[in-house]
Every structure is written in structure tokens, then in C-alpha cells.
Design a protein around this motif. Structure first.
Motif, PDB file in Angstrom:
ATOM      1  N   ASN A 203       9.907  49.705  51.844  1.00  0.00           N
ATOM      2  CA  ASN A 203       9.404  50.604  52.005  1.00  0.00           C
ATOM      3  C   ASN A 203       8.496  51.688  51.940  1.00  0.00           C
ATOM      4  O   ASN A 203       7.939  52.761  52.902  1.00  0.00           O
ATOM      5  CB  ASN A 203      10.823  51.382  52.352  1.00  0.00           C
ATOM      6  N   PHE A 330       6.921  61.471  49.793  1.00  0.00           N
ATOM      7  CA  PHE A 330       7.901  61.654  49.916  1.00  0.00           C
ATOM      8  C   PHE A 330       7.570  61.542  52.021  1.00  0.00           C
ATOM      9  O   PHE A 330       6.143  61.657  52.183  1.00  0.00           O
ATOM     10  CB  PHE A 330       8.368  63.043  50.305  1.00  0.00           C
ATOM     11  N   ALA A 487      19.009  63.115  64.579  1.00  0.00           N
ATOM     12  CA  ALA A 487      18.151  63.176  65.677  1.00  0.00           C
ATOM     13  C   ALA A 487      17.259  63.775  66.615  1.00  0.00           C
ATOM     14  O   ALA A 487      16.597  63.784  67.412  1.00  0.00           O
ATOM     15  CB  ALA A 487      17.835  62.261  65.515  1.00  0.00           C
ATOM     16  N   LYS A 611      13.708  47.414  60.852  1.00  0.00           N
ATOM     17  CA  LYS A 611      12.191  47.905  60.863  1.00  0.00           C
ATOM     18  C   LYS A 611      11.604  46.916  62.001  1.00  0.00           C
ATOM     19  O   LYS A 611      10.977  47.527  62.824  1.00  0.00           O
ATOM     20  CB  LYS A 611      11.843  47.644  59.852  1.00  0.00           C
ATOM     21  N   ARG A 634      15.675  52.615  68.388  1.00  0.00           N
ATOM     22  CA  ARG A 634      15.575  51.633  67.177  1.00  0.00           C
ATOM     23  C   ARG A 634      14.186  51.504  67.237  1.00  0.00           C
ATOM     24  O   ARG A 634      14.604  50.130  66.147  1.00  0.00           O
ATOM     25  CB  ARG A 634      16.396  51.340  68.145  1.00  0.00           C
TER      26      ARG A 634
HETATM   27  N1  LIG Z   1       9.839  58.554  51.474  1.00  0.00           N
HETATM   28  C1  LIG Z   1      10.161  57.182  52.385  1.00  0.00           C
HETATM   29  N2  LIG Z   1       9.122  55.963  51.743  1.00  0.00           N
HETATM   30  C2  LIG Z   1       9.304  55.573  52.575  1.00  0.00           C
HETATM   31  N3  LIG Z   1      10.194  54.878  53.253  1.00  0.00           N
HETATM   32  C3  LIG Z   1      11.072  55.427  53.176  1.00  0.00           C
HETATM   33  C4  LIG Z   1      10.594  56.815  52.882  1.00  0.00           C
HETATM   34  N4  LIG Z   1      12.219  57.840  53.065  1.00  0.00           N
HETATM   35  C5  LIG Z   1      12.934  56.465  53.917  1.00  0.00           C
HETATM   36  N5  LIG Z   1      12.334  54.964  54.231  1.00  0.00           N
HETATM   37  C6  LIG Z   1      12.796  54.569  54.711  1.00  0.00           C
HETATM   38  O1  LIG Z   1      12.981  54.699  56.276  1.00  0.00           O
HETATM   39  C7  LIG Z   1      13.853  53.639  57.074  1.00  0.00           C
HETATM   40  C8  LIG Z   1      14.654  54.700  57.352  1.00  0.00           C
HETATM   41  O2  LIG Z   1      15.376  55.975  56.805  1.00  0.00           O
HETATM   42  P1  LIG Z   1      16.960  56.430  57.217  1.00  0.00           P
HETATM   43  O3  LIG Z   1      18.187  55.482  57.037  1.00  0.00           O
HETATM   44  O4  LIG Z   1      17.118  57.508  56.214  1.00  0.00           O
HETATM   45  O5  LIG Z   1      16.572  57.439  58.658  1.00  0.00           O
HETATM   46  P2  LIG Z   1      16.907  58.171  59.659  1.00  0.00           P
HETATM   47  O6  LIG Z   1      16.051  59.157  59.351  1.00  0.00           O
HETATM   48  O7  LIG Z   1      18.491  57.964  58.867  1.00  0.00           O
HETATM   49  O8  LIG Z   1      16.906  57.473  60.827  1.00  0.00           O
HETATM   50  P3  LIG Z   1      18.622  57.000  61.683  1.00  0.00           P
HETATM   51  O9  LIG Z   1      18.431  58.874  62.417  1.00  0.00           O
HETATM   52  O10 LIG Z   1      18.533  56.750  62.915  1.00  0.00           O
HETATM   53  O11 LIG Z   1      19.708  57.142  61.114  1.00  0.00           O
HETATM   54  C9  LIG Z   1      14.980  53.348  55.559  1.00  0.00           C
HETATM   55  O12 LIG Z   1      14.700  51.432  55.210  1.00  0.00           O
HETATM   56  C10 LIG Z   1      14.120  54.572  54.023  1.00  0.00           C
HETATM   57  O13 LIG Z   1      14.395  53.256  53.390  1.00  0.00           O
END
Ligand SMILES: Nc1ncnc2c1ncn2[C@@H]1O[C@H](COP(=O)(O)OP(=O)(O)OP(=O)(O)O)[C@@H](O)[C@H]1O
Length: 973
Positions: A203, A330, A487, A611, A634
Motif C-alpha cells: 500500500n 502519512f 466520509a 483497490k 469504492r
Molecule cells: N499512509 C498510508 N500510505 C499508504 N497506504 C495507506 C496509508 N494509510 C492507509 N493506507 C491504505 O489505504 C487503504 C484504505 O484505508 P482505510 O480502509 O483506512 O480507508 P477509509 O478511509 O477507512 O475508507 P472507508 O471510508 O471506505 O472505510 C487501505 O488499504 C490502507 O492500507
């Protein structure tokens, strides 16, 4: 390698399209008129004319390109001055109080310590009107006053805000002073000793970012993380035991081997000794998110955690991020949120779907000494989140589908301190046993996922979320900090969530801008099925390998799915009417790219972290812009250009709009319900009352969810009238087998009470559980245990039925009528809010398809700029539309039709609302569609204002009542 386009606010043109278009050899006239800027945009877009289906400019079928990552542009992040003309190159913004206007947020205090803009560009101060999306930082955005010229460091962090952070943290966490850096020398040693393999996490943002941290081995295995695959806690039991024996002792090694065999951990067998430990501490190789094997060194991670505890500096946090998650940086908003949370500040976080909100609690959970409790609305979502925890964070789950043994096991692990992150449903907070475990277990952080559900003004209000008030979380659970995440929330929703959770407006971190890699298109469709098939056959959708089609109704998903399968497109349908097992199979197949299309209702998608979804198609208009944004979110989570098409038509709009009226109530029905709820009020305090869900729902013609909302409001409103208990089945049918009932009753007080409270039918004793519990003064749980014991002894067998809401009355309202008036008014406002959301969604679609002047980059059916502007306006300024002109005020035939309808159905009893619902084609508990859709009037007045119908029906019913009473008067004469 995965990428992400959120991180730097990059633009469409900077993100590689999935199928980069070839320049058209003979560009159309229209294409030639493009400005340089619009040309770049158009290049990435599939554009077709609204009038003709012939494409004006369309990318040629792709010559397959290797996936590229969108540039993560650290320079832009660090220094917005470098790109002064491009407001969207500004870094992420922290939203300060002022963004929410003072009228909207009258009660929220402003934070003086953060009064300076966090993000400023002295060369070209961004103006709100200039920006494609609101910049979410308070003053920067609304006042345009950024005279200080302060430039944010990377990530948009307000340094002054966190100046005293380290001290605060020490005080909070009661830590020992920082030791000399234990990590650096080890890292150097390790790098020398072992072959330096660059850790590449699936990721990571950007392909070229590499970590300096060495890892030992990376190979591919199946997906998932062993720790969390054991959702019932067994994995963790072993894991935690092993951790406690984390030494070179032979018993520890033996234990580890057994544990490893059980859970399938791959240890470092090959590398000297048994590979359990090296000088760095325990090395465990686990499966990473992408399925590859990742090593983590518990000692290194432990040291990194200690360093963050001592000082939550950017550097220390980044180190922990790399070690635990394998990420190099981050994303926008993450660092700020993590720092706020670690400093003990309750925070409201609004980031787009897929932006990485989960990390904002996962990382602090490692640093906090207590437990992090995550409240999630769906079991499936909880399981997904549990699976996605990094290997170094031990997780647990409490949900209704667990067996009592599994629940106990989780409680035990919690007590032992073997769970760092606990996922629970909001309903759990009704359970006193659950609340009591936190007397001894410290909760450092409570995370409310999908926090918009707390607010009745959100698109997804959940009565059980109303319980999640700051008072409960802080006073009863002793939570030190709250992190609310969503979100999609409008300003009004945010205000009510933050108010309920006692989060000051200064502690809002928000970026609502949808991702730039989503190409949004819209079309008005006369024949949606035909148009859908055409869309799927044309570029770019024809090249999309992974597609979700969202429909409003279950039957539509099945129908379209069949159609697609008949056309040789691999598809499966997904809705709540399908068995859970089959649904998860569909999700698995989709995630493994074994099916191309999932045709789903809104039930699909929450927590889905696939993804590479290339396209999302809305076959029906979503109920709100919130739903639309969530569902298009999505697509394209890997950062590549993805395509989202929205079909709409008036008929389906009217149909969906009508459904918004399903939850409304009439005052006199609420009055009757309240009378029933408090009918047990003569009972002495503490007696348990119940309301059987199904029968009450039919009797009052109210959805079960609405009854629950009323009950919850009676508990959590200004006066606590009652105390809700967990729901249960209350009717027991019991058979005696060995001893005669009378004889058994002489020995057993419970049996004696059962005999007194039972009705005997066909030799079976039928009784109400709460009545027996009240007369024996037993708790319902104790009564159930007693019955269970009798069953085990072979004395009885029994069956339970009738799910009911159970409660204890605390205070009887002095004036039931005015309470009913207040509740009805409140519920009708909630109903109107839903209708307005639907109208705003429709208005956005109509604007794009019919009124957009296409001067800001929209072209053909592609309306990314104008839709994004509408979304931003709605979420930030709360712009809602008036009732669309297509909704008629009344109709000349309405009264006559109501008369005929009543004459034809003289045997039934109607309320004005019931008549209006039938005329709008809305089923309700007392008037199910199976019966009432057969009437000629079903759904006939969908386009007429619902309130106008209710008024006309009321007048007609009064007329009939008047005539009847006159008739009665005559006959008495
Ligand atoms: N700092 C980062 N660098 C790279 N990838 C990241 C980072 N932080 C999160 N991710 C990746 O981004 C993807 C989405 O993260 P996450 O599921 O937390 O999103 P979310 O904001 O909770 O989305 P949703 O609202 O759809 O649940 C995950 O696969 C995670 O591994």
C-alpha cells in the motif's frame, strides 16, 4: 504496488488513466476548441454527446499500460508556494471552528490556540470561490484572511498547537523518561549483518519510495492476517500467551511451535536456530495486507512505541508507521489526527472513502496503554476491520453472532490485557455486563466509525448510535478520548455529531473533496436497461475489469444480473435478501477478480477495500449526495482513473422519493404508542416491560426501527423516562416431562411463578418471560439460566419466540399529549430532511445532464467539475434545494379518487397517512404491498406532494366520520 491520489491533492491529469486514450487522428471541432487545460483533462476522459450516442472524443481501447502510481508530490505538500496558482495543490487542511458558521454552531467553543491559519500561501491566498473544493481550514477558507503568511510544514501540521505535546503525553501516559535511542544502532547493525531487502508494502504511495528499514524475507501467500482470522479470539489467546513467554526459554519455544502449528505462522526456521528470537527480540513473520509475508520485530516496534510515548514527534511517528505498516509516509490528515488523539483531544475526522481513516486509530492504539474500542455499525464491517489490523496490533470482536463461550473468551482476553483494539456494535452498550468489564479495563480511546449515524440529520441515522453520547462514553466507560470518523457528513450533521460527542469545533479535521481520479458522468435515461448495456459495451466501461452496479431495488439487481450473465458478462447480485454465506462468497469472488460485475443494492460496499474497482455505475439515483459520494468512493482506491456513471430518470426518482415517506408518523398514533409503553407504569420501579416488535409495528403501523427511535429518545432525551434493555424473545412455550408441574412448583419458586403466569394450551404452558422475571424478582438472564438448568436435568423443554424491546420505566411523563406532539414534530423534521436530501441529489443530476453550461471542463456526459462543485457546496454550505417543480401541489381528481378508494375499501380502517402512503405506492407494516399493491390506486399519486394527499385524505375521513355521526344522530332520534 498500490498508490493513492489523495495524498497530494493531485489532479486528473497527473493520474495515469486506466486506458490512456490515443490522440484522435481527426479531432472533432469541439475538441479543437479546448483550452490547453481542458485538453489535458479531456484526454483522460471518455466523453460522449448528450444528444447523440456517438462519441465526440473517446479514448481508443487501451494498449495495456503497466500500472503507474500517481505522483506523490512531497514538494507540493511541503511548500504550497511552489504552486501558487493552483489552489488544489495546497496541502491538506485542518478545519478549524470558523468553517462552520456561528449560526450553525452556536454552542461550540472556538479554540484560541489555533486561531492562525494553518495553510497559507502568501503569493496567492486561495479564495473559496476560486477553489474547486472548499478548503477546510476555518479561517483560510471563509475569511480569505491569511495575512500572516504562515506556511505549514509537511502534512499541514500546526506546530504551535502541539508545542506542549510531549509534556502532555508524559503526564497522560505516565511514562518513564526517554532512553538513549535504542533503534538507530540496531538498525545499522542489522543492515550490515543481513542482506538489505527494501521493505515494499503493497500500500505504499509511489513506487519509488523505499524504506531504509531492512526486512528479512518477502514472499507471497494467501491474503489475511493469521491473528485476526481467528475472529473468536483463539488466535489471540495463543498469540498473547506466546508474547508473554517471549524469551529464549525452551517452554516458550515449545509453546511457540505449538501455536505456530495451530495458527499457521511462518517462523524463521531456516535462519539460525529455530528462528524464534534473534538479538532484536522476537521475529514473527506474518501475512501482510496484500498477502505477502512481512516480518516484524517486536523489540524494534516496542522501542518505536516507547519513543512515540515519550515524544510524539513526526519522526517517531513515521518510524512506527514504517515498522508496523510498512508505509513510507502519512497520507493527508493522518498525522494531524494521530497527534490530536495522542494528545488526548477528542477529534472529528472527515476524510473521503479510502483515504486511510483506520490508520488514525490503529497507530494510536499501539501507543496507548489502555484498550481502543471501535464502534462499527455492521458485523461484516467489524470483521473486515479486524482483518485489516496490522499484525502487531492484537484485535478482538464482540458481536451478536458469537456464542456465549466466544464472548466469554473475549472478555477474558480483555481482562488479561491481550486485546489492544476491540470492535463492538453500538447495541452492545445496552448490555450492562459489557459495560461492567470496563470498571477494571482502561479505555484509552473510543472510535466511532461511520459517526454520521449518530445524527438524525444524516443519511444513515441509527437509533442505537444515539446512545453514543460523550456522557456515556466518558462517565460510564471512562473513555479518555473520542475519535469520530466519517466520509460523508454535511455541516449540520457534523454539528450534531460533535455536539453529542462533546468535540469542540476546533478539533475537526476535514477534507471532503472526492478523489481526483474519479471521472463522473451522468445521463438521463428513458430506457435504463438498454442504456446500461450500451454503456458496458462502450469504452471506457468495456475495458473495466471490475465493476459495481448499484440499484435501488433487490429485484432490479437480480434482473440486471441475469441480463448480464445472458450477455456473457460474469456477474453476481448482492442484496440483503441473499443468504449471508452466498453474499460473502460473492464478495470473495469479486475481490479475487473471478467475477467482473457485482450488481448490488446499498447493502454492498461498506468496508469493502478492493483497490482496483475500475467503475461504479448507478442504475438508480442514490437517495442522497452522501450515498452517491460513498458509493463512487469504492472505485479507484488504487489511485488510477476510474469511471462513475449515473443513470437517472423521473419515474425512478419519484418512486425513490416516495419511499422517503415510509418512516413518518401521525401524532395520535404516537400518543397511542406512548400510552402502551407506559401502561405498565403502575408497576413498582425496576419492573421489566416489553413491547413485541412485530405486533407493535403492525398495530401502530410504524416500522420497528421507528419504534426503537422513539424508545431511545425516551431514554436519552432531556428527561429519562425509561431504561432500555437488550432485545430478546419474550414468549416462552414450555413442556414438563418428568415431574408433574404442581409437584415441581412446590420445590421450585420459578416453576411456581411460571404456573401462575401461564396460559395452558394443548398441554403446553405459554408465558411471558418479563412477567415471570418480575414476579420472581429475578433478572431476565438468571431466569434464562434457571430454565436452561431445568432443561439439562430433563425436566422441561421450551421454545422462545417474539422478539421484543424490553425496558424499565424510570418516570411516567406528566403530559403524554405534549410529549407525543414533540416526538411527532421531531420525526417529521427528520422525514423532511430525507426528502430534501433526495431532491438535492436529483437536482445535481438534472443540473449536470440538462443545465450545465460546460464552460468549466464538463464535456458530453462527463460532468466531473460541476458534480464535484455541487458536492462541495452541499457538504460545506449545506445547500439544499426547494421542492422540485415536477412535484405537483395537488390534483383536481385527488379528492374524488380518495372517495372512491375509501368506498372500495370500506372494511379497512385508515389514517390519512396510510391513504397517502398507498397513493404514493409505499408499503407499511399494516398495509403491506403484497395486499395493497393490487389496488388500482397504488402509487398513482407519486408525483403529488405527500402532505397535500394527507390533508385531502384527512378532510375526506372527517367528512365520512361527520356523515356517520349525523347518521347515528338520526337513528337515535
Ligand atoms: N499512509 C498510508 N500510505 C499508504 N497506504 C495507506 C496509508 N494509510 C492507509 N493506507 C491504505 O489505504 C487503504 C484504505 O484505508 P482505510 O480502509 O483506512 O480507508 P477509509 O478511509 O477507512 O475508507 P472507508 O471510508 O471506505 O472505510 C487501505 O488499504 C490502507 O492500507
Amino acid at each position: 504496488m498500490d498508490s493513492d491520489s489523495d495524498s497530494d491533492g493531485s489532479h486528473v491529469s497527473s493520474t495515469p488513466p486506466r486506458h490512456p486514450p490515443q490522440p484522435s487522428p481527426l479531432p472533432s471541432r469541439r475538441a479543437l476548441l479546448f483550452t490547453a487545460k481542458s485538453r489535458t483533462q479531456a484526454k483522460n476522459t471518455s466523453i460522449t454527446s448528450t444528444k447523440s450516442s456517438r462519441p465526440i472524443l473517446r479514448p481508443k481501447p487501451s494498449t495495456k499500460q503497466p500500472r503507474k502510481n500517481p505522483p506523490s508530490n512531497p514538494k507540493t505538500l511541503e511548500n504550497p508556494i511552489q504552486n501558487p496558482q493552483n489552489p488544489s495543490s495546497l496541502p491538506f487542511q485542518i478545519h478549524k471552528n470558523d468553517t462552520i458558521s456561528s449560526e450553525v454552531l452556536p454552542n461550540l467553543t472556538k479554540n484560541a490556540s489555533c486561531s492562525k491559519p494553518l495553510i497559507q500561501n502568501p503569493l496567492s491566498p486561495p479564495k473559496f470561490s476560486d477553489l474547486p473544493f472548499q478548503i477546510h481550514r476555518n479561517d483560510t477558507l471563509l475569511s480569505n484572511d491569511n495575512s500572516s503568511g504562515e506556511v505549514l510544514p509537511a502534512g499541514g501540521l500546526c506546530v504551535s498547537k502541539f508545542a506542549s505535546f510531549s509534556k502532555t503525553r508524559k503526564a497522560i501516559l505516565n511514562l518513564e523518561p526517554a532512553e538513549a535511542d535504542p533503534i538507530e544502532p540496531r538498525l545499522a547493525q542489522q543492515t550490515e549483518k543481513k542482506e538489505a531487502v527494501v521493505r515494499k508494502h503493497p500500500n505504499l504511495i509511489g513506487s519509488n519510495v523505499s524504506s531504509s528499514l531492512p526486512v528479512k524475507k518477502v514472499k507471497c501467500v494467501n491474503e489475511g492476517n493469521f491473528v485476526r482470522l481467528n475472529i473468536n479470539g483463539y488466535g489471540k489467546k495463543f498469540a498473547s500467551k506466546f508474547k508473554r513467554r517471549n524469551s529464549n526459554s525452551s517452554s516458550g519455544k515449545k509453546f511457540y511451535r505449538r501455536w505456530k502449528k495451530k495458527v499457521g505462522v511462518v517462523g524463521k526456521e531456516g535462519e539460525g536456530g529455530n528462528g524464534l528470537c534473534d538479538e532484536e527480540g522476537l521475529v514473527v513473520e506474518v501475512k501482510g495486507r496484500g498477502g505477502e509475508r512481512l516480518d516484524f520485530d517486536t523489540k524494534l516496534i516496542g522501542d518505536a512505541v516507547m519513543r512515540v510515548r515519550n515524544e510524539a514527534s513526526d519522526e517517531n511517528l513515521l518510524r512506527l508507521l514504517k515498522l508496523t505498516f510498512g508505509y513510507d509516509s502519512f497520507r493527508d490528515g493522518q498525522l494531524e489526527t494521530i497527534k490530536m488523539v495522542l494528545s488526548g483531544k477528542s477529534t472529528m475526522l472527515v476524510l473521503p472513502t479510502g483515504a486511510g481513516k483506520s490508520l488514525c486509530y490503529q497507530l494510536p492504539a499501539m501507543v496507548f496503554q489502555g484498550v481502543t474500542v471501535v464502534i462499527s455499525p455492521l458485523i461484516s464491517l467489524m470483521i473486515d476491520q479486524l482483518k485489516q489490523l496490522p499484525a502487531a496490533v492484537e484485535g478482538g470482536l464482540l458481536c451478536s453472532s458469537q456464542t456465549p463461550e466466544e464472548v466469554l473468551e473475549t472478555y477474558k482476553l480483555l481482562e488479561e490485557g491481550s486485546i489492544k483494539v476491540l470492535f463492538v456494535s453500538p447495541e452492545r452498550f445496552l448490555n450492562s455486563e459489557f459495560l461492567s468489564i470496563f470498571c477494571d479495563t482502561q479505555i484509552s480511546l473510543v472510535v466511532i466509525d461511520e459517526a454520521h449515524c449518530v445524527s438524525e440529520w444524516s443519511h444513515n441515522f441509527r437509533p442505537s448510535y444515539m446512545r453514543l453520547k460523550a456522557s456515556l462514553l466518558r462517565d460510564k466507560l471512562g473513555a479518555q478520548c473520542i475519535l469520530a470518523m466519517t466520509a460523508t457528513a454535511t455541516t449540520k450533521t457534523l454539528y450534531s455529531v460533535m455536539h453529542a460527542l462533546d468535540i469542540p469545533s476546533s478539533d475537526l479535521i476535514q477534507a471532503v473533496k472526492p478523489r481526483d481520479n474519479l471521472q463522473l458522468s451522468v445521463s438521463l435515461s428513458e430506457n435504463r436497461m438498454k442504456d446500461l448495456m450500451t454503456l458496458l459495451k462502450s469504452s471506457p466501461f468495456s475495458e473495466a475489469k471490475s465493476i459495481i452496479i448499484y440499484c435501488k431495488f433487490q429485484f432490479e439487481t437480480d434482473l440486471i444480473c441475469k441480463y448480464l450473465c445472458d450477455s456473457n458478462i460474469s456477474a453476481k447480485s448482492y442484496h440483503s435478501g441473499i443468504f449471508a454465506k452466498e453474499r460473502s462468497r460473492t464478495q470473495e469472488l469479486f475481490c479475487a477478480n473471478k467475477i467482473r460485475v457485482v450488481v448490488a443494492t446499498v447493502a454492498f460496499g461498506m468496508g469493502l477495500n478492493k483497490k482496483d474497482i475500475d467503475a461504479v455505475i448507478h442504475y438508480s439515483l442514490p437517495e442522497s449526495l452522501e450515498e452517491y459520494v460513498q458509493e463512487i468512493g469504492r472505485a479507484g482506491r488504487d489511485g488510477r482513473i476510474s469511471y462513475c456513471h449515473l443513470f437517472f430518470d423521473d419515474v425512478s426518482y419519484f418512486k425513490t422519493r416516495s419511499l422517503m415517506y415510509s418512516d413518518g408518523v401521525d401524532e395520535y398514533v404516537v400518543n397511542k404508542l406512548l400510552c402502551q409503553i407506559f401502561s405498565g407504569s403502575t408497576n413498582p420501579a425496576g419492573k421489566i416491560c416489553s413491547l413485541i416488535k412485530e405486533s407493535a409495528s403492525r398495530k401502530f403501523d410504524m416500522k420497528e426501527e421507528v419504534i426503537l427511535t422513539i424508545l431511545t429518545q425516551l431514554e436519552l432525551g432531556e428527561v429519562q423516562y425509561l431504561h432500555l434493555l437488550p432485545q430478546m424473545s419474550v414468549t416462552c412455550t414450555l413442556n414438563f416431562h418428568q415431574t408433574s408441574p404442581a409437584l415441581l412448583a412446590m420445590k421450585d419458586a420459578v416453576v411456581s411463578a411460571i404456573l401462575k403466569n401461564s396460559v395452558i394450551k394443548d398441554g403446553q404452558y405459554i408465558f411471558d418471560i418479563p412477567s415471570v422475571a418480575n414476579s420472581t424478582r429475578l433478572q431476565v438472564n438468571d431466569l434464562s439460566n434457571h430454565l436452561q438448568t431445568l432443561k439439562l436435568k430433563g425436566e422441561v423443554t421450551y421454545e422462545l419466540k417474539d422478539q421484543a424491546y424490553c425496558y424499565v420505566i424510570m418516570e411516567v411523563p406528566k403530559d403524554i399529549c405534549s410529549l407525543a406532539t414533540w416526538l411527532t414534530k421531531w420525526l417529521s423534521e427528520v422525514e423532511s430532511c430525507k426528502v430534501r436530501k433526495m431532491d438535492t441529489m436529483y437536482d445535481a443530476a438534472v443540473f449536470a445532464a440538462e443545465a450545465c453550461d460546460k464552460v468549466h471542463g464538463c464535456l458530453g456526459r462527463q460532468h466531473t467539475p460541476c458534480l464535484q462543485r455541487k458536492i462541495a457546496e452541499y457538504f460545506i454550505s449545506g445547500t439544499e434545494v426547494d421542492v422540485p417543480k415536477k412535484i405537483g401541489g395537488s390534483s383536481p381528481f385527488l379528492t374524488a379518487d380518495i372517495k372512491v378508494f375509501l368506498q372500495c375499501n370500506s372494511q379497512a380502517k385508515f389514517t390519512p397517512r396510510a391513504i397517502a402512503r398507498i397513493l404514493h405506492g409505499i408499503a407499511s407494516p399494516a398495509f403491506p404491498s403484497a395486499t395493497w399493491s393490487r389496488t388500482h390506486f397504488w402509487g398513482r399519486y407519486m408525483q403529488t406532494d405527500f402532505k397535500a394527499i394527507t390533508e385531502a385524505a384527512k378532510a375526506e375521513l372527517l367528512n365520512i366520520v361527520g356523515k356517520d355521526s349525523i347518521k347515528q344522530g338520526h337513528s337515535q332520534d
